[in-house]
Design a protein around this motif. Structure first.
Motif, PDB file in Angstrom:
ATOM      1  N   SER A  13       0.850  -1.188   0.000  1.00  0.00           N
ATOM      2  CA  SER A  13       0.000   0.000   0.000  1.00  0.00           C
ATOM      3  C   SER A  13       0.892   1.247   0.000  1.00  0.00           C
ATOM      4  O   SER A  13       2.107   1.160   0.184  1.00  0.00           O
ATOM      5  N   VAL A  14       0.269   2.398  -0.161  1.00  0.00           N
ATOM      6  CA  VAL A  14       1.020   3.653  -0.201  1.00  0.00           C
ATOM      7  C   VAL A  14       1.704   3.916   1.134  1.00  0.00           C
ATOM      8  O   VAL A  14       2.859   4.353   1.181  1.00  0.00           O
ATOM      9  N   ASP A  15       1.024   3.621   2.239  1.00  0.00           N
ATOM     10  CA  ASP A  15       1.622   3.823   3.562  1.00  0.00           C
ATOM     11  C   ASP A  15       2.821   2.900   3.770  1.00  0.00           C
ATOM     12  O   ASP A  15       3.837   3.302   4.333  1.00  0.00           O
ATOM     13  N   GLU A  16       2.695   1.658   3.319  1.00  0.00           N
ATOM     14  CA  GLU A  16       3.817   0.724   3.439  1.00  0.00           C
ATOM     15  C   GLU A  16       4.996   1.159   2.579  1.00  0.00           C
ATOM     16  O   GLU A  16       6.151   0.988   2.966  1.00  0.00           O
ATOM     17  N   LEU A  17       4.704   1.737   1.414  1.00  0.00           N
ATOM     18  CA  LEU A  17       5.772   2.252   0.555  1.00  0.00           C
ATOM     19  C   LEU A  17       6.501   3.409   1.225  1.00  0.00           C
ATOM     20  O   LEU A  17       7.731   3.508   1.145  1.00  0.00           O
ATOM     21  N   LYS A  18       5.751   4.272   1.905  1.00  0.00           N
ATOM     22  CA  LYS A  18       6.377   5.394   2.614  1.00  0.00           C
ATOM     23  C   LYS A  18       7.291   4.893   3.727  1.00  0.00           C
ATOM     24  O   LYS A  18       8.391   5.411   3.919  1.00  0.00           O
ATOM     25  N   LYS A  19       6.846   3.857   4.440  1.00  0.00           N
ATOM     26  CA  LYS A  19       7.675   3.275   5.504  1.00  0.00           C
ATOM     27  C   LYS A  19       8.937   2.650   4.912  1.00  0.00           C
ATOM     28  O   LYS A  19      10.014   2.738   5.499  1.00  0.00           O
ATOM     29  N   GLU A  20       8.806   2.015   3.755  1.00  0.00           N
ATOM     30  CA  GLU A  20       9.958   1.408   3.084  1.00  0.00           C
ATOM     31  C   GLU A  20      10.974   2.473   2.685  1.00  0.00           C
ATOM     32  O   GLU A  20      12.184   2.294   2.858  1.00  0.00           O
ATOM     33  N   VAL A  21      10.491   3.592   2.164  1.00  0.00           N
ATOM     34  CA  VAL A  21      11.378   4.698   1.778  1.00  0.00           C
ATOM     35  C   VAL A  21      12.086   5.254   3.004  1.00  0.00           C
ATOM     36  O   VAL A  21      13.297   5.513   2.972  1.00  0.00           O
ATOM     37  N   GLN A  22      11.366   5.422   4.103  1.00  0.00           N
ATOM     38  CA  GLN A  22      11.969   5.953   5.323  1.00  0.00           C
ATOM     39  C   GLN A  22      13.035   5.020   5.879  1.00  0.00           C
ATOM     40  O   GLN A  22      14.114   5.462   6.273  1.00  0.00           O
ATOM     41  N   SER A  23      12.760   3.723   5.888  1.00  0.00           N
ATOM     42  CA  SER A  23      13.741   2.783   6.446  1.00  0.00           C
ATOM     43  C   SER A  23      14.982   2.696   5.556  1.00  0.00           C
ATOM     44  O   SER A  23      16.108   2.641   6.060  1.00  0.00           O
ATOM     45  N   ALA A  24      14.787   2.710   4.235  1.00  0.00           N
ATOM     46  CA  ALA A  24      15.940   2.667   3.330  1.00  0.00           C
ATOM     47  C   ALA A  24      16.758   3.954   3.435  1.00  0.00           C
ATOM     48  O   ALA A  24      17.989   3.916   3.400  1.00  0.00           O
ATOM     49  N   LYS A  26      19.650   3.083  -2.284  1.00  0.00           N
ATOM     50  CA  LYS A  26      19.162   4.197  -3.104  1.00  0.00           C
ATOM     51  C   LYS A  26      18.293   3.678  -4.240  1.00  0.00           C
ATOM     52  O   LYS A  26      17.301   4.310  -4.623  1.00  0.00           O
ATOM     53  N   LYS A  27      18.646   2.527  -4.770  1.00  0.00           N
ATOM     54  CA  LYS A  27      17.849   1.915  -5.827  1.00  0.00           C
ATOM     55  C   LYS A  27      16.478   1.500  -5.293  1.00  0.00           C
ATOM     56  O   LYS A  27      15.457   1.694  -5.959  1.00  0.00           O
ATOM     57  N   ARG A  28      16.443   0.931  -4.087  1.00  0.00           N
ATOM     58  CA  ARG A  28      15.176   0.552  -3.456  1.00  0.00           C
ATOM     59  C   ARG A  28      14.292   1.778  -3.229  1.00  0.00           C
ATOM     60  O   ARG A  28      13.080   1.732  -3.434  1.00  0.00           O
ATOM     61  N   ILE A  29      14.912   2.886  -2.816  1.00  0.00           N
ATOM     62  CA  ILE A  29      14.160   4.124  -2.596  1.00  0.00           C
ATOM     63  C   ILE A  29      13.525   4.581  -3.905  1.00  0.00           C
ATOM     64  O   ILE A  29      12.351   4.930  -3.953  1.00  0.00           O
ATOM     65  N   ALA A  30      14.307   4.577  -4.979  1.00  0.00           N
ATOM     66  CA  ALA A  30      13.803   5.015  -6.273  1.00  0.00           C
ATOM     67  C   ALA A  30      12.665   4.121  -6.766  1.00  0.00           C
ATOM     68  O   ALA A  30      11.651   4.614  -7.279  1.00  0.00           O
ATOM     69  N   GLN A  31      12.805   2.820  -6.595  1.00  0.00           N
ATOM     70  CA  GLN A  31      11.748   1.895  -7.014  1.00  0.00           C
ATOM     71  C   GLN A  31      10.466   2.137  -6.224  1.00  0.00           C
ATOM     72  O   GLN A  31       9.371   2.183  -6.791  1.00  0.00           O
ATOM     73  N   ALA A  32      10.599   2.299  -4.916  1.00  0.00           N
ATOM     74  CA  ALA A  32       9.430   2.517  -4.071  1.00  0.00           C
ATOM     75  C   ALA A  32       8.748   3.840  -4.402  1.00  0.00           C
ATOM     76  O   ALA A  32       7.513   3.911  -4.479  1.00  0.00           O
ATOM     77  N   LYS A  80      28.466  -1.729  -1.588  1.00  0.00           N
ATOM     78  CA  LYS A  80      27.311  -1.665  -2.476  1.00  0.00           C
ATOM     79  C   LYS A  80      26.020  -1.325  -1.731  1.00  0.00           C
ATOM     80  O   LYS A  80      24.988  -1.102  -2.350  1.00  0.00           O
ATOM     81  N   LEU A  81      26.082  -1.296  -0.400  1.00  0.00           N
ATOM     82  CA  LEU A  81      24.894  -1.061   0.409  1.00  0.00           C
ATOM     83  C   LEU A  81      24.213   0.256   0.059  1.00  0.00           C
ATOM     84  O   LEU A  81      22.990   0.296  -0.114  1.00  0.00           O
ATOM     85  N   ILE A  82      24.980   1.321  -0.059  1.00  0.00           N
ATOM     86  CA  ILE A  82      24.401   2.631  -0.357  1.00  0.00           C
ATOM     87  C   ILE A  82      23.713   2.605  -1.715  1.00  0.00           C
ATOM     88  O   ILE A  82      22.580   3.068  -1.861  1.00  0.00           O
ATOM     89  N   HIS A  83      24.377   2.046  -2.709  1.00  0.00           N
ATOM     90  CA  HIS A  83      23.809   1.969  -4.060  1.00  0.00           C
ATOM     91  C   HIS A  83      22.506   1.165  -4.052  1.00  0.00           C
ATOM     92  O   HIS A  83      21.504   1.582  -4.642  1.00  0.00           O
ATOM     93  N   GLU A 140      17.065   5.780   6.091  1.00  0.00           N
ATOM     94  CA  GLU A 140      17.784   5.692   7.354  1.00  0.00           C
ATOM     95  C   GLU A 140      19.035   4.817   7.208  1.00  0.00           C
ATOM     96  O   GLU A 140      20.099   5.151   7.729  1.00  0.00           O
ATOM     97  N   GLU A 141      18.920   3.718   6.476  1.00  0.00           N
ATOM     98  CA  GLU A 141      20.072   2.847   6.261  1.00  0.00           C
ATOM     99  C   GLU A 141      21.159   3.552   5.442  1.00  0.00           C
ATOM    100  O   GLU A 141      22.349   3.395   5.716  1.00  0.00           O
ATOM    101  N   VAL A 142      20.750   4.331   4.452  1.00  0.00           N
ATOM    102  CA  VAL A 142      21.717   5.095   3.651  1.00  0.00           C
ATOM    103  C   VAL A 142      22.424   6.116   4.533  1.00  0.00           C
ATOM    104  O   VAL A 142      23.647   6.276   4.462  1.00  0.00           O
ATOM    105  N   ARG A 143      21.666   6.790   5.389  1.00  0.00           N
ATOM    106  CA  ARG A 143      22.248   7.792   6.281  1.00  0.00           C
ATOM    107  C   ARG A 143      23.269   7.158   7.217  1.00  0.00           C
ATOM    108  O   ARG A 143      24.372   7.673   7.404  1.00  0.00           O
ATOM    109  N   LYS A 144      22.923   6.006   7.784  1.00  0.00           N
ATOM    110  CA  LYS A 144      23.843   5.316   8.695  1.00  0.00           C
ATOM    111  C   LYS A 144      25.102   4.855   7.966  1.00  0.00           C
ATOM    112  O   LYS A 144      26.212   4.976   8.501  1.00  0.00           O
ATOM    113  N   ALA A 145      24.933   4.338   6.759  1.00  0.00           N
ATOM    114  CA  ALA A 145      26.085   3.857   5.998  1.00  0.00           C
ATOM    115  C   ALA A 145      27.003   5.015   5.619  1.00  0.00           C
ATOM    116  O   ALA A 145      28.232   4.895   5.686  1.00  0.00           O
ATOM    117  N   ARG A 146      26.425   6.147   5.232  1.00  0.00           N
ATOM    118  CA  ARG A 146      27.242   7.312   4.892  1.00  0.00           C
ATOM    119  C   ARG A 146      27.987   7.844   6.110  1.00  0.00           C
ATOM    120  O   ARG A 146      29.139   8.262   6.017  1.00  0.00           O
TER     121      ARG A 146
END
Length: 90
Positions: free
Chosen positions: A9-20, A47-53, A41-44, A22-28
């Motif tokens: 759902s749209v809400d689940e997609l928003k949660k997925e974007v937020q969690s991804a 970021k790809k998951r964020i774009a897909q979502a 490759k984690l950051i890449h 957060e992971e990018v921020r931690k890795a950076r």
């Protein structure tokens, strides 16, 4: 592992974007502090998951508004393949 974002759902997609994000921020941050990452490759990948979502989220918003135009795939001939030439190039 390919995620099936279309079933979320749209809400689940928003949660997925937020969690991804957060992971990018931690890795950076980890890379900035220690100048090394366990998996570079984690950051890449995140970021790809964020774009897909975000893409699927936008498609769902447009479909709900009735503005999404479905483009059918082209049927018929495949793309022409370049022929290999023998000899010297001119």
């Amino acid at each position: 592992m390919k995620d099936n974002f279309r079933s979320l759902s749209v809400d689940e997609l928003k949660k997925e974007v937020q969690s991804a994000s957060e992971e990018v921020r931690k890795a950076r941050f980890q890379f900035g502090v220690t100048r090394s990452l366990e998996n570079p490759k984690l950051i890449h990948n995140q970021k790809k998951r964020i774009a897909q979502a975000l893409t699927i989220q936008r498609e769902k918003e447009l479909a709900a508004a009735g503005k999404l135009k479905q483009i059918p795939p082209k049927a018929g001939k495949a793309a022409p393949v370049a022929k290999a030439t023998k000899g010297k190039k001119k």
